[in-house]
Scaffold this motif. Structure first.
Motif, PDB file in Angstrom:
ATOM      1  N   SER A  31       5.830  -3.089 -11.232  1.00 25.15           N
ATOM      2  CA  SER A  31       7.115  -2.617 -10.684  1.00 25.15           C
ATOM      3  C   SER A  31       7.140  -2.768  -9.170  1.00 25.15           C
ATOM      4  N   THR A  32       5.987  -2.558  -8.535  1.00 27.33           N
ATOM      5  CA  THR A  32       5.933  -2.722  -7.077  1.00 27.33           C
ATOM      6  C   THR A  32       6.190  -4.182  -6.716  1.00 27.33           C
ATOM      7  N   THR A  33       5.643  -5.090  -7.495  1.00 31.50           N
ATOM      8  CA  THR A  33       5.886  -6.517  -7.254  1.00 31.50           C
ATOM      9  C   THR A  33       7.382  -6.815  -7.369  1.00 31.50           C
ATOM     10  N   GLN A  80       0.853  -1.187   0.000  1.00 35.61           N
ATOM     11  CA  GLN A  80       0.000   0.000   0.000  1.00 35.61           C
ATOM     12  C   GLN A  80       0.889   1.237   0.000  1.00 35.61           C
ATOM     13  N   PHE A  81       0.537   2.255  -0.800  1.00 38.56           N
ATOM     14  CA  PHE A  81       1.203   3.566  -0.708  1.00 38.56           C
ATOM     15  C   PHE A  81       0.127   4.566  -0.319  1.00 38.56           C
ATOM     16  N   GLY A  82       0.021   4.911   0.935  1.00 35.94           N
ATOM     17  CA  GLY A  82      -1.058   5.803   1.368  1.00 35.94           C
ATOM     18  C   GLY A  82      -2.395   5.174   1.033  1.00 35.94           C
ATOM     19  N   THR A 140      -3.562   1.145  -3.258  1.00 36.64           N
ATOM     20  CA  THR A 140      -3.162  -0.246  -3.081  1.00 36.64           C
ATOM     21  C   THR A 140      -2.470  -0.687  -4.364  1.00 36.64           C
ATOM     22  N   ALA A 141      -1.139  -0.745  -4.332  1.00 41.64           N
ATOM     23  CA  ALA A 141      -0.393  -1.116  -5.550  1.00 41.64           C
ATOM     24  C   ALA A 141      -0.496  -2.621  -5.798  1.00 41.64           C
ATOM     25  N   CYS A 142      -0.343  -3.417  -4.744  1.00 42.20           N
ATOM     26  CA  CYS A 142      -0.508  -4.867  -4.839  1.00 42.20           C
ATOM     27  C   CYS A 142      -1.540  -5.278  -3.803  1.00 42.20           C
TER      28      CYS A 142
HETATM   29  N1  LIG Z   1       6.609   5.041  -4.209  1.00 44.51           N
HETATM   30  C1  LIG Z   1       5.316   5.182  -4.483  1.00 44.51           C
HETATM   31  N2  LIG Z   1       4.564   6.062  -3.808  1.00 44.51           N
HETATM   32  C2  LIG Z   1       3.252   6.203  -4.052  1.00 44.51           C
HETATM   33  N3  LIG Z   1       2.570   5.487  -4.972  1.00 44.51           N
HETATM   34  C3  LIG Z   1       3.263   4.587  -5.674  1.00 44.51           C
HETATM   35  C4  LIG Z   1       4.672   4.391  -5.475  1.00 44.51           C
HETATM   36  N4  LIG Z   1       5.088   3.422  -6.320  1.00 44.51           N
HETATM   37  C5  LIG Z   1       3.997   3.036  -7.023  1.00 44.51           C
HETATM   38  N5  LIG Z   1       2.913   3.740  -6.634  1.00 44.51           N
HETATM   39  C6  LIG Z   1       1.543   3.564  -7.142  1.00 44.51           C
HETATM   40  O1  LIG Z   1       1.236   2.173  -7.096  1.00 44.51           O
HETATM   41  C7  LIG Z   1       0.504   1.781  -8.249  1.00 44.51           C
HETATM   42  C8  LIG Z   1       1.244   0.670  -8.967  1.00 44.51           C
HETATM   43  O2  LIG Z   1       2.430   1.218  -9.514  1.00 44.51           O
HETATM   44  P1  LIG Z   1       3.504   0.317 -10.280  1.00 44.51           P
HETATM   45  O3  LIG Z   1       4.666   1.212 -10.584  1.00 44.51           O
HETATM   46  O4  LIG Z   1       3.763  -0.908  -9.507  1.00 44.51           O
HETATM   47  O5  LIG Z   1       2.703  -0.038 -11.608  1.00 44.51           O
HETATM   48  P2  LIG Z   1       3.227  -0.734 -12.953  1.00 44.51           P
HETATM   49  O6  LIG Z   1       2.330  -1.877 -13.215  1.00 44.51           O
HETATM   50  O7  LIG Z   1       4.684  -1.023 -12.854  1.00 44.51           O
HETATM   51  O8  LIG Z   1       2.946   0.417 -14.003  1.00 44.51           O
HETATM   52  P3  LIG Z   1       3.720   0.842 -15.351  1.00 44.51           P
HETATM   53  O9  LIG Z   1       3.362  -0.159 -16.382  1.00 44.51           O
HETATM   54  O10 LIG Z   1       3.135   2.190 -15.644  1.00 44.51           O
HETATM   55  O11 LIG Z   1       5.196   0.902 -15.057  1.00 44.51           O
HETATM   56  C9  LIG Z   1       0.326   3.048  -9.093  1.00 44.51           C
HETATM   57  O12 LIG Z   1      -0.953   3.580  -8.813  1.00 44.51           O
HETATM   58  C10 LIG Z   1       1.417   3.971  -8.588  1.00 44.51           C
HETATM   59  O13 LIG Z   1       1.050   5.326  -8.709  1.00 44.51           O
END
Ligand SMILES: Nc1ncnc2c1ncn2[C@@H]1O[C@H](COP(=O)(O)OP(=O)(O)OP(=O)(O)O)[C@@H](O)[C@H]1O
Length: 299
Positions: free
Chosen positions: A59-61, A28-30, A33-35
């Motif tokens: 990317s979060t994963t 979670q980022f605030g 919910t990223a994952c």
């Molecule tokens: N450090 C962070 N602080 C706040 N929110 C974040 C942070 N990192 C990622 N997020 C949020 O988490 C969610 C998932 O982001 P993530 O970068 O994992 O997506 P992704 O699938 O890699 O996307 P992309 O294909 O655009 O690279 C997004 O809504 C993003 O704004």
């Protein structure tokens, strides 16, 4: 080392069956919910592609899988243990290429490669990597003056330097020209063929089609499909897609532009024949659909 082999270099113990195991990952980022609930595995000798719309959580994963981020829930096991507790020897068996590179901007490409190779006990020859990835041409240029594609090449070389057992590549070919892209794909394929587990993300569907042994589709922070390209297409595509094949007789040609806008209106009123073809949904159809759904959910 061949495909599906689970022996890895530098490991006196039996190697884990999977290079990476993630169970019920939550981050979670605030308020975001990223994952939400990501579970996946990645095997040695295979290229596993994480696919999904922008903001899906890929990317979060990867950041949680490499230990760069601390998950809020679930479990990550990389090379058999929690990546955040890895010792230096285990960390050296993992190569990571992040989206923003994290490169030192005031150093030259050559100095970074030279310095990074000192961090490994058995590094690859950085000069060979530099030549293979066409880095020689800008080896003496400061990182901050490099183009996006040149930085990508340098980041990839740094990730490959330690001949890793597990290689994470976040959008490896983004910004690369066609020739470098082709060479990069060959290098990535060679990594899996020597037995490394490669986990990559890409929005380039040609990368996915030509490289991935296995595709894991993530959307809205959850895994939506996992398997071969055919598995993913049949899981998410429900087997069919609709295609509109619009044709018109000569007197109706001038109506076509208006018809495009009003295509859902009765076609016959414009003298246009409308043919609906049913065929399998392509991977691109699926991603466009997922992307549209995610955008609607965010509103
Ligand atoms: N450090 C962070 N602080 C706040 N929110 C974040 C942070 N990192 C990622 N997020 C949020 O988490 C969610 C998932 O982001 P993530 O970068 O994992 O997506 P992704 O699938 O890699 O996307 P992309 O294909 O655009 O690279 C997004 O809504 C993003 O704004």
């Amino acid at each position: 080392m061949g495909k599906n082999t689970t022996t890895v270099k530098g490991s006196p113990k039996a190697a884990p069956a999977s290079a990476l195991e993630i169970a019920n990952l939550r981050k979670q980022f605030g308020d975001v919910t990223a994952c939400e609930n990501v579970s996946l595995t990645a095997n040695f000798g295979e290229i596993t592609a994480l696919l999904g719309p922008n903001g899906a959580g890929k990317s979060t994963t990867i950041a949680c899988a490499t230990g760069l981020l601390n998950p809020d829930g679930g479990e990550v096991r990389l090379l058999g243990s929690n990546p955040r507790t890895h010792d230096a020897e285990t960390r050296a068996r993992v190569g990571v290429m992040l989206q923003d590179g994290g490169l030192t901007s005031g150093a030259t490409a050559k100095h970074l490669l030279e310095y990074a190779s000192c961090l490994y006990s058995h590094p690859r020859n950085w000069r060979v990597l530099s030549s293979e990835l066409g880095i020689d041409a800008f080896a003496s240029t400061l990182v901050r003056r490099l183009s996006g594609g040149q930085r990508q090449r340098l980041s990839l070389a740094l990730a490959l330097l330690g001949e890793p057992d597990v290689l994470f590549l976040d959008e490896p070919t983004a910004g690369m020209d066609a020739a470098v892209k082709r060479r990069t794909r060959e290098l990535i394929r060679a990594e899996a063929e020597r037995g490394a587990a490669v986990i990559l993300t890409s929005h380039a569907l040609d990368d996915i089609a030509s490289l991935a042994d296995r595709i894991i589709v993530i959307a809205g922070g959850v895994v939506r499909a996992d398997g071969t390209l055919a598995d993913v297409e049949s899981t998410l595509g429900n087997g069919t897609a609709l295609a509109l094949d619009v044709s018109a007789t000569a007197p109706a040609q001038e109506n076509l532009t208006g018809f495009e806008r009003a295509v859902r209106e009765a076609a016959t009123a414009h003298g246009v024949s409308l043919t609906v073809n049913r065929g399998p949904a392509s991977l691109e159809d699926i991603l466009v659909t997922l992307s549209t759904h995610s955008t609607k959910e965010q509103k």
